[in-house]
Structures are given as structure tokens and as C-alpha cells.
Design a protein around this motif. Sequence first.
Motif, PDB file in Angstrom:
ATOM      1  N   MET A   7       0.866  -1.170   0.000  1.00 58.54           N
ATOM      2  CA  MET A   7       0.000   0.000   0.000  1.00 58.54           C
ATOM      3  C   MET A   7       0.905   1.224   0.000  1.00 58.54           C
ATOM      4  O   MET A   7       1.346   1.678   1.041  1.00 58.54           O
ATOM      5  N   GLY A   8       1.201   1.732  -1.168  1.00 58.25           N
ATOM      6  CA  GLY A   8       2.099   2.870  -1.242  1.00 58.25           C
ATOM      7  C   GLY A   8       3.524   2.433  -0.959  1.00 58.25           C
ATOM      8  O   GLY A   8       4.011   1.468  -1.502  1.00 58.25           O
ATOM      9  N   ARG A   9       4.160   3.151  -0.066  1.00 62.67           N
ATOM     10  CA  ARG A   9       5.559   2.861   0.245  1.00 62.67           C
ATOM     11  C   ARG A   9       5.737   1.966   1.459  1.00 62.67           C
ATOM     12  O   ARG A   9       6.834   1.567   1.772  1.00 62.67           O
ATOM     13  N   ALA A  32      10.941 -11.230   6.014  1.00 63.26           N
ATOM     14  CA  ALA A  32       9.982 -10.211   5.597  1.00 63.26           C
ATOM     15  C   ALA A  32      10.349  -8.837   6.146  1.00 63.26           C
ATOM     16  O   ALA A  32      10.129  -7.823   5.482  1.00 63.26           O
ATOM     17  N   LEU A  33      10.937  -8.798   7.328  1.00 61.01           N
ATOM     18  CA  LEU A  33      11.333  -7.510   7.919  1.00 61.01           C
ATOM     19  C   LEU A  33      12.456  -6.842   7.126  1.00 61.01           C
ATOM     20  O   LEU A  33      12.697  -5.654   7.277  1.00 61.01           O
ATOM     21  N   ARG A  34      13.121  -7.589   6.288  1.00 59.56           N
ATOM     22  CA  ARG A  34      14.189  -7.022   5.459  1.00 59.56           C
ATOM     23  C   ARG A  34      13.662  -6.445   4.147  1.00 59.56           C
ATOM     24  O   ARG A  34      14.412  -5.841   3.390  1.00 59.56           O
ATOM     25  N   GLY A  37      10.138  -1.165   2.713  1.00 61.25           N
ATOM     26  CA  GLY A  37       8.805  -0.711   3.102  1.00 61.25           C
ATOM     27  C   GLY A  37       8.263  -1.336   4.371  1.00 61.25           C
ATOM     28  O   GLY A  37       7.325  -0.818   4.962  1.00 61.25           O
ATOM     29  N   VAL A  38       8.814  -2.463   4.801  1.00 63.62           N
ATOM     30  CA  VAL A  38       8.366  -3.068   6.058  1.00 63.62           C
ATOM     31  C   VAL A  38       9.128  -2.368   7.172  1.00 63.62           C
ATOM     32  O   VAL A  38      10.351  -2.327   7.185  1.00 63.62           O
TER      33      VAL A  38
END
Length: 69
Positions: A7-9, A32-34, A37-38
Motif C-alpha cells: 500500500m504505497g511505500r 519479511a522484515l528485510r 517498506g516493512v
Amino acid sequence: MIEVLTMGRTAPLLGGDPGDAPRQAYTAWRGALRLPGVRGLVVGRALLYPSDDDVAASVDTGAAMLEVA
């Protein structure tokens, strides 16, 4: 189950219930944390009510994920 919604950035990370395989879920969450945007981790049932009832260890694991991200 890991799902990233773009969703966007920014991208919220929806981790789901790790069930009987929390180590596999935590490994997936670390990856996923890497992703660009997360930005963080929202503590939910998976960390507050772990299957082994060791909440302190579960929260420590979540905090460690953020330290390396």
C-alpha cells in the motif's frame, strides 16, 4: 502464513498463527522484515500466547528480529 500487502511505500506484514512451527514462522518474519517498506512488527497472539507458554522468550525473539532488521 506470511502475507505482505503493498500500500504505497509501506507494507503491513500479516504473520498469522505459527501453529506448531514457530521457528519456521520467525524465520519467515525475519526475512519479511528485510523487505523494503516493512518498518516494524506488531505484537499479536503469536507472540503473546506462544504454544510453549514462554511469553518472555517469545517477546525476546520478536525484539531480536527488529534489532537485525
